[in-house]
Design a protein around this motif. Structure first.
Motif, mmCIF file in Angstrom:
data_model
loop_
_atom_site.group_PDB
_atom_site.id
_atom_site.type_symbol
_atom_site.label_atom_id
_atom_site.label_comp_id
_atom_site.label_asym_id
_atom_site.label_seq_id
_atom_site.Cartn_x
_atom_site.Cartn_y
_atom_site.Cartn_z
ATOM 1 N N LEU A 56 9.292 4.136 -3.228
ATOM 2 C CA LEU A 56 9.091 5.149 -4.274
ATOM 3 C C LEU A 56 7.948 6.106 -3.923
ATOM 4 C CD1 LEU A 56 9.293 2.996 -7.545
ATOM 5 C CD2 LEU A 56 10.972 4.672 -6.745
ATOM 6 N N GLY A 57 7.124 5.711 -2.935
ATOM 7 C CA GLY A 57 5.965 6.545 -2.578
ATOM 8 C C GLY A 57 4.813 6.360 -3.551
ATOM 9 N N HIS A 58 4.834 5.241 -4.295
ATOM 10 C CA HIS A 58 3.791 4.963 -5.292
ATOM 11 C C HIS A 58 2.643 4.239 -4.584
ATOM 12 C CE1 HIS A 58 3.178 3.356 -9.692
ATOM 13 N NE2 HIS A 58 2.127 3.982 -9.238
ATOM 14 N N GLU A 59 2.053 4.923 -3.588
ATOM 15 C CA GLU A 59 1.156 4.256 -2.641
ATOM 16 C C GLU A 59 -0.170 3.802 -3.243
ATOM 17 O OE1 GLU A 59 0.958 4.607 1.313
ATOM 18 O OE2 GLU A 59 3.049 5.174 1.565
ATOM 19 N N SER A 60 -0.562 4.392 -4.386
ATOM 20 C CA SER A 60 -1.872 4.010 -4.938
ATOM 21 C C SER A 60 -1.921 2.515 -5.257
ATOM 22 C CB SER A 60 -2.199 4.841 -6.178
ATOM 23 O OG SER A 60 -1.259 4.572 -7.195
ATOM 24 N N VAL A 61 -0.765 1.919 -5.558
ATOM 25 C CA VAL A 61 -0.746 0.480 -5.867
ATOM 26 C C VAL A 61 -1.211 -0.338 -4.649
ATOM 27 C CG1 VAL A 61 0.700 -1.424 -6.708
ATOM 28 C CG2 VAL A 61 1.128 0.903 -7.509
ATOM 29 N N MET A 62 -0.989 0.212 -3.456
ATOM 30 C CA MET A 62 -1.387 -0.497 -2.227
ATOM 31 C C MET A 62 -2.907 -0.569 -2.068
ATOM 32 S SD MET A 62 1.471 -1.378 -1.120
ATOM 33 C CE MET A 62 0.926 -2.183 0.376
ATOM 34 N N GLU A 63 -3.621 0.185 -2.926
ATOM 35 C CA GLU A 63 -5.088 0.189 -2.803
ATOM 36 C C GLU A 63 -5.729 -1.115 -3.295
ATOM 37 O OE1 GLU A 63 -6.337 3.772 -4.817
ATOM 38 O OE2 GLU A 63 -5.041 5.004 -3.544
ATOM 39 N N HIS A 64 -4.936 -1.967 -3.969
ATOM 40 C CA HIS A 64 -5.475 -3.267 -4.430
ATOM 41 C C HIS A 64 -5.443 -4.260 -3.273
ATOM 42 C CE1 HIS A 64 -5.469 -1.753 -8.503
ATOM 43 N NE2 HIS A 64 -4.199 -1.397 -8.369
ATOM 44 N N SER A 65 -6.143 -3.947 -2.211
ATOM 45 C CA SER A 65 -6.051 -4.757 -0.985
ATOM 46 C C SER A 65 -7.217 -4.426 -0.067
ATOM 47 C CB SER A 65 -4.741 -4.416 -0.265
ATOM 48 O OG SER A 65 -4.713 -3.022 0.016
ATOM 49 N N LEU A 66 -7.381 -5.254 0.950
ATOM 50 C CA LEU A 66 -8.467 -5.022 1.912
ATOM 51 C C LEU A 66 -8.133 -5.694 3.246
ATOM 52 C CD1 LEU A 66 -11.498 -4.023 2.312
ATOM 53 C CD2 LEU A 66 -12.138 -6.377 1.821
ATOM 54 N N MET A 67 -8.267 -4.937 4.321
ATOM 55 C CA MET A 67 -8.156 -5.557 5.651
ATOM 56 C C MET A 67 -9.384 -5.133 6.458
ATOM 57 S SD MET A 67 -5.140 -5.568 8.505
ATOM 58 C CE MET A 67 -5.235 -3.904 9.165
ATOM 59 N N ILE A 68 -10.053 -6.136 7.031
ATOM 60 C CA ILE A 68 -11.285 -5.884 7.797
ATOM 61 C C ILE A 68 -10.999 -6.127 9.273
ATOM 62 C CG2 ILE A 68 -13.734 -6.452 8.010
ATOM 63 C CD1 ILE A 68 -13.562 -7.727 5.210
ATOM 64 N N VAL A 69 -11.323 -5.154 10.101
ATOM 65 C CA VAL A 69 -11.028 -5.265 11.538
ATOM 66 C C VAL A 69 -12.276 -4.926 12.348
ATOM 67 C CG1 VAL A 69 -9.531 -4.491 13.429
ATOM 68 C CG2 VAL A 69 -8.639 -4.534 11.097
ATOM 69 N N GLN A 70 -12.519 -5.763 13.363
ATOM 70 C CA GLN A 70 -13.609 -5.483 14.305
ATOM 71 C C GLN A 70 -12.995 -4.936 15.600
ATOM 72 O OE1 GLN A 70 -15.469 -8.817 16.489
ATOM 73 N NE2 GLN A 70 -17.390 -8.077 15.632
ATOM 74 N N PHE A 71 -13.509 -3.811 16.066
ATOM 75 C CA PHE A 71 -13.033 -3.219 17.327
ATOM 76 C C PHE A 71 -14.119 -3.418 18.384
ATOM 77 C CE2 PHE A 71 -10.853 -0.996 13.926
ATOM 78 C CZ PHE A 71 -9.548 -0.997 14.377
#
Ligand SMILES: Cc1cc2nc3c(=O)[nH]c(=O)nc-3n(C[C@H](O)[C@H](O)[C@H](O)COP(=O)(O)OP(=O)(O)OC[C@H]3O[C@@H](n4cnc5c(N)ncnc54)[C@H](O)[C@@H]3O)c2cc1C
Length: 240
Positions: A56-71
């Motif tokens: 649906l393109g309702h991407e704001s719902v995806m903001e209830h998340s977190l991914m932490i990455v070390q480069f």
């Protein structure tokens, strides 16, 4: 001076199980919009819900998340491109406080080596002619930069003053925390063909990894070809 030719590496600091379970949180949060209460939220219902939300393109719902990455072992050039993304938390190796003349616990102005990332598709030992008549390779130029840094440090310059001579190629390390909506945006920008080869390669590998952990979130990013140097690029396709 140590040449790093392989693309930088990464470690996803968020545990895989945590990444998967965040989809349940996204469903719980997203159902608030529709006031649609599912009987029971499970991994299966959450994946179905996320698929629907993204379609649906309702991407704001995806903001209830977190991914932490070390480069790791990526250049300062790559980290500078990464920190242009504004919706993230960042902790980066400091060129002010890190003393490059301190290979271990002690400062050693004779033995220290700078680490520099060079393009794998170029020969860093190929000599090029300079205006002053010298013929030098990129490896030699970087070596000379190390000598400049060494000279300044020996003359008593502090790391934060001597750093002005460091090249874009200098090895860096950075930790990035972002939500899954922002990671989707970063992958869109940084794995596409126009992106710089270094960030494209590192982000491409990270994308392939997260596609295996939470495929529903990233399945619309697909490998689209290889550039003139044989490096992959990706594109975002419409969801079916
Ligand atoms: C191939 C390529 C070439 C580039 N070349 C250059 C260059 O020559 N010079 C240069 O300066 N940069 C360059 N950039 C960096 C680019 O301009 C952006 O800084 C970078 O992509 C991050 O910003 P963003 O808008 O994509 O999104 P992010 O900062 O990651 O933010 C995500 C989204 O949030 C929204 N958002 C964030 N902040 C705001 C805001 N203040 N107002 C409204 N909406 C907001 C936007 O929708 C944005 O897309 C380049 C990037 C790429 C991929």
């Amino acid at each position: 001076m140590k040449i790093l030719k392989d693309a930088g590496s990464f470690v996803i600091l968020t545990p895989e199980e945590n990444l998967k379970s965040q989809l349940l949180t996204i469903e719980r949060a997203g159902r608030t919009c529709y006031q649609s209460v599912a009987q029971e939220i499970t991994q299966e219902t959450a994946e179905k819900f996320v698929k629907m939300i993204l379609k649906l393109g309702h991407e704001s719902v995806m903001e209830h998340s977190l991914m932490i990455v070390q480069f790791n072992d990526c250049s300062r050039g790559l980290t500078h491109e990464l920190v242009r993304h504004r919706i993230m938390g960042i902790s980066q190796e400091s060129t002010r406080y890190v003393d490059y003349a301190k290979p271990s616990a002690e400062v050693d102005l004779e033995k220290f080596e700078l680490k520099c990332v060079v393009p794998a598709h170029k020969n860093e030992n190929e000599k090029v002619k300079l205006a002053d008549g010298r013929e030098m390779s990129m490896a030699e130029m970087l070596q000379e930069t190390e000598e400049f840094y060494r000279g300044l440090r020996k003359a008593g310059w502090l790391p934060q003053d001597a750093r002005q001579i460091l090249p874009t190629a200098i090895k860096s390390q950075i930790v990035v925390s972002a939500n899954l909506r922002e990671w989707r945006h970063i992958f869109k920008m940084r794995t596409a063909r126009p992106a710089h080869w270094e960030i494209r390669e590192v982000m491409g590998k990270l994308l392939e990894k997260v596609k295996m952990i939470i495929p529903v979130v990233f399945e619309d990013f697909v490998e689209a070809g290889k550039d003139e140097n044989g490096l992959k690029y990706f594109e975002k396709i419409s969801r079916s």
